[in-house]
Motif scaffolding. Structure first.
Motif, mmCIF file in Angstrom:
data_model
loop_
_atom_site.group_PDB
_atom_site.id
_atom_site.type_symbol
_atom_site.label_atom_id
_atom_site.label_comp_id
_atom_site.label_asym_id
_atom_site.label_seq_id
_atom_site.Cartn_x
_atom_site.Cartn_y
_atom_site.Cartn_z
ATOM 1 N N PHE A 116 -13.604 8.103 13.063
ATOM 2 C CA PHE A 116 -12.354 8.233 13.815
ATOM 3 C C PHE A 116 -11.247 7.504 13.063
ATOM 4 N N ASP A 117 -10.258 8.266 12.595
ATOM 5 C CA ASP A 117 -9.172 7.716 11.787
ATOM 6 C C ASP A 117 -7.837 8.295 12.244
ATOM 7 N N PRO A 118 -7.330 7.825 13.394
ATOM 8 C CA PRO A 118 -6.038 8.338 13.875
ATOM 9 C C PRO A 118 -4.880 7.696 13.117
ATOM 10 N N PRO A 119 -3.679 8.227 13.318
ATOM 11 C CA PRO A 119 -2.514 7.513 12.765
ATOM 12 C C PRO A 119 -2.539 6.070 13.289
ATOM 13 N N TYR A 120 -2.329 5.128 12.399
ATOM 14 C CA TYR A 120 -2.460 3.719 12.767
ATOM 15 C C TYR A 120 -1.563 3.307 13.939
ATOM 16 N N ALA A 121 -0.408 3.946 14.098
ATOM 17 C CA ALA A 121 0.526 3.564 15.160
ATOM 18 C C ALA A 121 0.241 4.289 16.476
ATOM 19 N N SER A 122 -0.798 5.105 16.525
ATOM 20 C CA SER A 122 -1.062 5.894 17.736
ATOM 21 C C SER A 122 -1.664 5.048 18.845
ATOM 22 N N LEU A 124 -4.218 6.258 20.530
ATOM 23 C CA LEU A 124 -5.450 7.011 20.742
ATOM 24 C C LEU A 124 -6.717 6.160 20.714
ATOM 25 N N TYR A 125 -6.665 5.003 20.125
ATOM 26 C CA TYR A 125 -7.886 4.238 19.871
ATOM 27 C C TYR A 125 -8.757 4.067 21.119
ATOM 28 N N GLN A 126 -8.271 3.363 22.098
ATOM 29 C CA GLN A 126 -9.098 3.051 23.261
ATOM 30 C C GLN A 126 -9.495 4.303 24.048
ATOM 31 N N PRO A 127 -8.564 5.243 24.334
ATOM 32 C CA PRO A 127 -8.968 6.434 25.090
ATOM 33 C C PRO A 127 -10.031 7.279 24.377
ATOM 34 N N VAL A 128 -9.945 7.386 23.065
ATOM 35 C CA VAL A 128 -10.924 8.197 22.333
ATOM 36 C C VAL A 128 -12.291 7.510 22.316
ATOM 37 N N ILE A 129 -12.307 6.218 22.090
ATOM 38 C CA ILE A 129 -13.587 5.497 22.080
ATOM 39 C C ILE A 129 -14.239 5.576 23.465
ATOM 40 N N GLU A 130 -13.432 5.443 24.516
ATOM 41 C CA GLU A 130 -13.960 5.575 25.874
ATOM 42 C C GLU A 130 -14.482 6.989 26.132
ATOM 43 N N ALA A 131 -13.795 8.011 25.613
ATOM 44 C CA ALA A 131 -14.250 9.396 25.775
ATOM 45 C C ALA A 131 -15.575 9.622 25.044
ATOM 46 N N ILE A 132 -15.716 9.063 23.863
ATOM 47 C CA ILE A 132 -16.988 9.172 23.126
ATOM 48 C C ILE A 132 -18.123 8.600 23.971
ATOM 49 N N ALA A 133 -17.871 7.453 24.585
ATOM 50 C CA ALA A 133 -18.890 6.826 25.436
ATOM 51 C C ALA A 133 -19.138 7.650 26.695
#
Length: 182
Positions: A116-122, A124-133
């Motif tokens: 997972f490599d989103p734009p650094y300023a996005s 998306l980090y927490q919502p995507v990791i939570e969705a993966i889980a």
């Protein structure tokens, strides 16, 4: 921009700054860490950009690779790159769209390696990791590698996943998650 992966294979990239390919030393570090996990794995590449990480996984023996990328031109580049490196026994799919919305369509599938490599300023980090889980996209013995700027994003707990290692390479950090025992 010229980009080369495993076996000195050239890849196409988008012109300009629309995508930020993973640095060669970071790419090498990920594949060194996962060297015993790639052969035969199911690979998921989120915010895939040029698809260099998935292409590298295919070159190193992944059975299947799926990319999610929002940019239509980037999706075309990923398809071209993956067609160049995939063998007849490997499968791949490039999915265009919003990563959070598209993750839902993968529910019921599991992956050994998720990058997972989103734009650094996005945001998306927490919502995507939570969705993966939440969608249980990670195999019990798999890992998620999250590429980020160590100064811009702070790791937060995620129910169902735990941080199993962290590495910093200059201005790039990698945080690895695995399925938690709890």
């Amino acid at each position: 921009m010229s980009l080369r992966i495993y076996g000195n294979r050239p890849l196409k990239t988008l012109p300009g700054q629309q995508t930020r390919p993973t640095l060669a030393r970071v790419r090498e570090a990920v594949f060194n860490i996962w060297q015993n996990s790639i052969t035969g794995c199911d690979w998921l590449d989120l915010c895939a950009g040029s698809g260099s990480m998935g292409a590298e996984a295919l070159c190193r023996g992944a059975s299947r690779a799926i990319a999610i990328e929002q940019s239509s031109p980037a999706c075309q580049i990923i398809r071209q790159n993956w067609q160049q490196v995939a063998t007849s026994s490997q499968t791949f799919e490039v999915i265009r769209g919003d990563v959070l919305g598209r993750l839902k369509t993968l529910a019921g599938q599991q992956f050994h390696c998720i990058y997972f490599d989103p734009p650094y300023a996005s945001d998306l980090y927490q919502p995507v990791i939570e969705a993966i889980a939440n969608y249980q996209l990670l195999t019990p013995d798999g890992e998620v590698a999250v590429e980020h700027d160590p100064k811009r994003w702070t790791v937060k707990p995620v129910l169902g996943l735990q941080v199993c290692r962290e590495k910093v390479y200059g201005n790039t950090a990698l945080t690895f998650y695995c399925v938690s025992d709890v």
